[in-house]
Design an enzyme around this catalytic site. Structure first.
Site: not given
Ligand code: GAL
Length: 647
Positions: A163, A320
């Site tokens: 990110e 994710e």
């Molecule tokens: C994303 C990040 C992850 C985790 C996730 C939680 O932004 O890449 O490592 O923190 O959010 O929602």
């Protein structure tokens, strides 16, 4: 557009060869757990149908506990175990969060805020994007990883960083960054005089006499130079890209057969994703819709349309999402039963070839212990894990979807990060929010079940019958000419207010607003006149366009202008959602742009993907009751090419 060219698609074959159906899994952080848990992980992954994990994202401190002393034994064991279990690995370069020793040895790698505050280790992403020291250590670790795992059977894909720009978006104002900014500006402008000209520095006595006087836009007594700020955003995006590319160069050299990605944050101002996209073999995205937000489905659809647009319709990876609640909003509602499934299918419907989660197993400690995971604190006997297992089996039952092509839409929305950055600088007639504008136009199509692609200014515009152009505030003459040509050749364009106001250096196009679009739109905007409640209004003089809607107090607000073989609409206000819908329904009817399917009830959306064999698979999402149907669709009714329908 893709500098990776043919090689990129061969590399992607390596990734897809490891999968027999859509990728399913999550961030796997086994370094947080002991051997008993690891054994159970393999068992539960099999049960859940996991076929891909992202590994090692925050494992720099575990892998290089002291400078230069690497310990890969733990990672060897996991890579081997995953390979044996048939789970492919998207291996992180681990560089998102440096170990505390880097800050101890090199405090100059820590980022500095615009007010001079230096940030410290203790959370994550505490590195200056321009720091050569950070890059040296990051590249050194990446080299070790790439060399060690180059031919490991589990390795499917590289995950560079994590990110970029999430926490250090308006990144750093240290001396190193200031020097890097100057170098970037020298490349852009060549001479200080050219920069002075571009930044309009005679105003407020800002004229620079040497490069050394120029800094990043640090905290200042009043409005900072808008051109300087817009350039700083460009620089920030480019500088983070350079950090990404430094690692990419390493993995491409050592493992030219392995494709490369990095996961983008939910649509943000931070990075010009159209500049990044050619440097990824496949786009990856992290999506976190708020279960409490009634507009979440549309906002999410928009972000998925952006991801699909970054590489002209290529399938992308949802790297994710949360199985249930996140833990970083003030109130973190869970995803109710069925919602995780619906959200996942929405991504697939919009072109995703992967559905991964943050994270596999819910952490016991640390800042994200209340963030949901595929395996909750309570373990396998839970609603979430049951749904995770059911979803894994369901996705696996549709192997034909993998690498199928999302159908191209007939309408597109133009997105432009530099215009966004310039639009949201200070001291404008009123506050205009770029993303809100883009979302409002997208919503009018989404609510009518009309698919929408997202394109850049230099994209394939002629593929679309209809082009929506929200708030294209800053635009060069050349780019404006492309849009004019699009309409002249028969396209239908809808442009919202405060477009075509300044050039690429935020200098006003003289001779009446919106300078480069006056002829196209058949009008001149004489004056801006926002109301006390923040409502946008302006005085429009018609010069060939017809009035379609008037302001409450009179005067044209929405206009239509036949131009060449096409039509250009101008919208000089923020219509309420109902009016916007009616307006775009009319525009669509004239342009011949229909919905994805006739007669869909409110809340039901369908999207089609086409397999290599030409089979059309339709995903039907019912946002009312959360149900999903994946079905074979009838062959497409042949439609005339957009140009043929134009007058
Ligand atoms: C994303 C990040 C992850 C985790 C996730 C939680 O932004 O890449 O490592 O923190 O959010 O929602």
């Amino acid at each position: 557009m893709n500098p990776t060219g043919e090689g990129g698609s061969v590399r992607l074959d390596h990734f897809y060869d490891k999968l027999s159906s859509l990728a399913y899994g999550g961030d796997y952080n086994p370094e947080q757990w002991g051997p008993e848990t690891h054994a159970e992980d393999m068992e539960l992954m099999r049960e859940a149908g996991v076929n891909l994990v992202t590994l090692g994202i925050f494992a720099w401190a575990t892998t290089e506990p002291t400078p230069g002393a690497y310990d890969f034994t733990w990672l060897d064991a996991h890579m081997d175990r995953l390979a044996a279990a048939g789970v492919a690995v998207c291996l992180a370069t681990m560089t998102a969060s440096p170990p505390p020793w880097l800050a101890r040895l090199h405090p100059e790698t820590l980022p500095v805020m615009e007010d001079g505050t230096r940030l410290h280790p203790g959370s994550r992403q505490h590195w200056c994007p321009s720091s050569p020291v950070y890059r040296r250590y990051a590249v050194r670790l990446t080299e070790r990883l790439a060399t060690r795992y180059a031919h490991h059977p589990a390795l499917a894909l590289w995950h560079i960083g994590n990110e970029y720009g999430c926490h250090i978006s308006r990144h750093c104002h240290c001396e190193v960054s200031a020097a890097a900014f100057r170098t970037w500006l020298r490349e852009r402008y060549g001479t200080v005089d050219a920069l002075n000209e571009a930044w309009s520095t005679t105003f407020w006595s800002q004229r620079y006499s040497t490069w050394e006087e120029i800094h990043t836009p640090r905290a200042a007594p009043s409005f900072r130079n808008p051109a300087q700020r817009a350039d700083y955003w460009r620089f920030s995006s480019d500088e983070l890209l350079a950090a990404y590319l430094a690692e990419k160069e390493v993995v491409s050299r050592i493992t030219p057969h392995i494709p490369v990605t990095t996961n983008f944050v939910p649509i943000a101002k931070t990075l010009d994703l159209f500049r990044w996209a050619p440097h990824l073999d496949v786009i990856s995205y992290d999506s976190y819709p708020d279960p409490h937000d009634p507009d979440a489905a549309q906002r999410t659809a928009f972000s998925y349309d952006v991801m699909r647009g970054l590489r002209d319709g290529q399938p992308w990876l949802l790297l994710e999402q949360a199985p249930s609640a996140v833990n970083w909003r003030p109130h973190n509602g869970r995803k109710p039963p069925g919602r995780m499934r619906l959200d996942t299918w929405q991504a697939v419907a919009h072109g995703a070839d992967a559905a991964l989660f943050f994270q596999w197993r819910q952490s016991r400690g640390g800042a994200e212990k209340f963030h949901s995971a595929m395996v909750p604190h309570a373990g396998r006997e839970t609603r979430v894990f049951r749904e995770v297992t059911e979803l894994g089996a369901e996705l696996a039952a549709h192997p034909a979807l993998l690498r199928s092509t999302p159908a191209r839409a007939e309408a597109a929305l133009l997105l432009d990060w530099p215009a966004w950055w310039a639009l949201e600088t200070d001291a404008h007639p009123s506050r205009v929010d770029y993303l809100d504008g883009a979302l409002a136009y997208h919503k009018a199509l989404y609510d009518a079940s009309v698919p929408c692609d997202v394109v850049p200014l230099d994209g394939n515009l002629s593929a679309y019958r209809l082009l929506l152009v929200p708030h294209l505030y800053a635009v060069s003459q050349e780019a404006a000419a492309r849009l004019t040509e699009y309409v002249r050749d028969g396209g239908t364009l809808v442009m919202s207010y405060f477009s075509g106001i300044t050039d690429e250096h935020d200098r006003v196009h003289l001779g009446g607003y919106p300078g480069p679009f006056r002829e196209l739109l058949g009008l001149t905007v004489e004056e801006f006149d926002p109301r006390a409640d923040g409502t946008w209004a302006e005085e429009i003089r018609l010069e060939g366009a017809e009035q379609v809607v008037a302001y409450d107090w009179g005067g044209p607000a929405v206009t239509r202008h036949a131009y060449g073989d096409g039509t250009a609409w101008y919208v000089g206000l923020d219509p309420d959602p109902k009016t916007m819908r009616e307006l775009l329904d009319r525009v669509r009817a004239e342009a011949g742009v229909g919905p994805a399917a006739e007669g869909l009830p409110d809340g039901v959306r369908v999207r089609t993907r086409v397999t290599e064999a030409g089979e059309r698979i339709r995903v039907r999402l019912d946002h009312r009751d959360g149900s999903v149907a994946v079905e074979r669709a009838a062959p497409a009714v042949p439609r005339a090419a957009p140009g043929a329908l134009r007058r």
